[in-house]
Scaffold this motif. Structure first.
Motif, mmCIF file in Angstrom:
data_model
loop_
_atom_site.group_PDB
_atom_site.id
_atom_site.type_symbol
_atom_site.label_atom_id
_atom_site.label_comp_id
_atom_site.label_asym_id
_atom_site.label_seq_id
_atom_site.Cartn_x
_atom_site.Cartn_y
_atom_site.Cartn_z
ATOM 1 N N PRO A 191 -25.034 49.636 7.405
ATOM 2 C CA PRO A 191 -24.896 48.850 6.167
ATOM 3 C C PRO A 191 -23.888 49.469 5.202
ATOM 4 O O PRO A 191 -23.151 48.749 4.508
ATOM 5 C CB PRO A 191 -26.316 48.853 5.579
ATOM 6 C CG PRO A 191 -27.206 49.107 6.748
ATOM 7 C CD PRO A 191 -26.436 50.052 7.612
ATOM 8 N N GLN A 192 -23.850 50.805 5.172
ATOM 9 C CA GLN A 192 -22.883 51.484 4.306
ATOM 10 C C GLN A 192 -21.459 51.250 4.818
ATOM 11 O O GLN A 192 -20.539 51.006 4.021
ATOM 12 C CB GLN A 192 -23.191 52.986 4.272
ATOM 13 C CG GLN A 192 -24.586 53.318 3.759
ATOM 14 C CD GLN A 192 -24.966 54.770 4.015
ATOM 15 O OE1 GLN A 192 -24.330 55.452 4.811
ATOM 16 N NE2 GLN A 192 -26.005 55.239 3.334
ATOM 17 N N GLU B 230 -20.348 48.711 6.612
ATOM 18 C CA GLU B 230 -19.943 47.318 6.382
ATOM 19 C C GLU B 230 -19.716 47.028 4.909
ATOM 20 O O GLU B 230 -18.862 46.197 4.557
ATOM 21 C CB GLU B 230 -20.988 46.378 6.987
ATOM 22 C CG GLU B 230 -20.993 46.440 8.507
ATOM 23 C CD GLU B 230 -22.063 45.613 9.180
ATOM 24 O OE1 GLU B 230 -22.015 45.478 10.416
ATOM 25 O OE2 GLU B 230 -22.968 45.112 8.475
ATOM 26 N N ASP B 231 -20.419 47.716 4.054
ATOM 27 C CA ASP B 231 -20.161 47.579 2.620
ATOM 28 C C ASP B 231 -18.756 48.096 2.281
ATOM 29 O O ASP B 231 -18.047 47.507 1.450
ATOM 30 C CB ASP B 231 -21.215 48.351 1.815
ATOM 31 C CG ASP B 231 -21.054 48.163 0.325
ATOM 32 O OD1 ASP B 231 -21.273 47.028 -0.151
ATOM 33 O OD2 ASP B 231 -20.695 49.131 -0.372
ATOM 34 N N ALA C 113 -16.251 45.430 3.376
ATOM 35 C CA ALA C 113 -16.184 44.341 2.398
ATOM 36 C C ALA C 113 -15.440 44.788 1.147
ATOM 37 O O ALA C 113 -14.650 44.030 0.572
ATOM 38 C CB ALA C 113 -17.598 43.870 2.052
ATOM 39 N N GLY C 114 -15.663 46.022 0.738
ATOM 40 C CA GLY C 114 -14.988 46.553 -0.437
ATOM 41 C C GLY C 114 -13.491 46.677 -0.255
ATOM 42 O O GLY C 114 -12.724 46.665 -1.225
ATOM 43 N N THR D 99 -30.088 45.566 9.513
ATOM 44 C CA THR D 99 -28.645 45.491 9.229
ATOM 45 C C THR D 99 -28.229 44.170 8.597
ATOM 46 O O THR D 99 -27.034 43.914 8.423
ATOM 47 C CB THR D 99 -27.820 45.716 10.512
ATOM 48 O OG1 THR D 99 -28.061 44.650 11.450
ATOM 49 C CG2 THR D 99 -28.181 47.054 11.156
ATOM 50 N N THR E 153 -27.685 42.243 5.440
ATOM 51 C CA THR E 153 -27.504 42.547 4.018
ATOM 52 C C THR E 153 -26.809 41.379 3.333
ATOM 53 O O THR E 153 -26.251 40.497 3.994
ATOM 54 C CB THR E 153 -26.649 43.811 3.821
ATOM 55 O OG1 THR E 153 -25.309 43.551 4.302
ATOM 56 C CG2 THR E 153 -27.228 45.004 4.582
ATOM 57 N N SER E 154 -26.825 41.391 2.016
ATOM 58 C CA SER E 154 -26.149 40.326 1.265
ATOM 59 C C SER E 154 -24.642 40.386 1.473
ATOM 60 O O SER E 154 -23.953 39.357 1.434
ATOM 61 C CB SER E 154 -26.482 40.447 -0.226
ATOM 62 O OG SER E 154 -26.080 41.713 -0.731
ATOM 63 N N VAL E 155 -24.121 41.587 1.698
ATOM 64 C CA VAL E 155 -22.682 41.761 1.914
ATOM 65 C C VAL E 155 -22.277 41.319 3.316
ATOM 66 O O VAL E 155 -21.220 40.724 3.517
ATOM 67 C CB VAL E 155 -22.273 43.232 1.679
ATOM 68 C CG1 VAL E 155 -20.848 43.492 2.151
ATOM 69 C CG2 VAL E 155 -22.412 43.591 0.215
#
Length: 267
Positions: free
Chosen positions: A138-139, A141-142, A145-146, A205, A207-209
């Protein structure tokens, strides 16, 4: 024209004729070309992840998405078994070079989620490596996205009888010999193990992102059409039909934790 028939079972979906399928696929592929033109014009980055059991139809869907797109800005990534050196690297390292740059659409036909699926079930990773992955993804993939990457994650779900049928057909078809792997022979044997691994992966896994969408893929034609519809419906682009594009809600289902307790996911 193929006579229309109904599939049996709960939540059954109607069959679709070959001619209607081809007409609708053409219409959607025209929209994909529009989407790609906008991605190129706006320097956007799109990453599509296709996951699912063996023989779930990932190859076929990837092929239909990219069939008429520009090969210069489009890539399908299907990595093989990691080398000895890659096994010693940071887990995400061998995937990073394949991430999309500006103007690119990249499809991962299987991805880093191998660790949550086949590696977990077949014992190709340790419990510690698996747990580290589940915490890290999740980190990771965040961060993607960032960086401006639009990430779309699809899990293609098929029933046990359908998987067995497709694997049997694969072994008999001389044009599909390249698809056969040692993992195929134990896929059905480890059905419940894969189900448990799938549920854990989706729960931890999603997440909103980077949310998951479930694609009911027993019917290949409907799965292909509706995954493309969903992809187009979730991204704005110039020239998009004013009335929008919507997938069949019976075929593509946004994941939510409660789904693992239902019959929607094959057990």
């Amino acid at each position: 024209m193929t006579k229309k028939k109904e599939e049996s079972g709960p939540g059954a979906l109607p069959e679709i004729s070959h001619s209607k399928y081809k007409d609708e696929l053409y219409r959607l592929q025209v929209e994909l070309v529009k989407l790609q033109r906008d991605i190129i014009a706006e320097d956007r980055k799109l990453l599509v992840i296709l996951e699912g059991r063996d023989a779930a139809g990932k190859d076929g869907i990837a092929k239909r998405i990219v069939e008429h797109l520009s090969p210069r800005e489009t890539r399908v990534v299907a990595l093989g078994k990691p080398s000895d050196r890659q096994q010693s690297e940071w887990y995400f390292q061998r995937y990073a070079p394949h991430l999309p740059a500006a103007q690119e659409l990249v499809i991962f036909n299987r991805s880093w989620y191998n660790r949550a699926g086949v590696e977990r079930v077949m014992g190709f990773c340790t419990d510690e490596q698996y747990e580290r992955f589940m915490i890290s993804v999740p980190q990771f993939e965040d961060m993607l996205a960032g960086s401006g990457i639009v990430l779309m994650k699809y899990y293609l779900d098929i029933s046990k009888p359908e998987q067995k049928k497709r694997l049997d057909d694969r072994r008999k078809d001389p044009l599909k010999q390249w698809k056969i792997s040692p993992i195929d022979s134990v896929a059905v044997k480890h059905w419940k193990d894969y189900s448990r691994a799938r549920d854990a992966m989706l729960l931890r896994t999603h997440t909103s992102v980077a949310p998951w969408a479930i694609v009911r893929a027993d019917n290949k034609r409907l799965a292909r059409l509706n995954l493309i519809r969903d992809l187009l419906s979730r991204i704005d682009y110039r020239g998009k039909p004013k009335d929008g594009i919507s997938p069949d809600a019976r075929v593509v289902i946004p994941f939510e934790p409660a789904l693992v307790q239902t019959d929607i996911l094959a057990k």
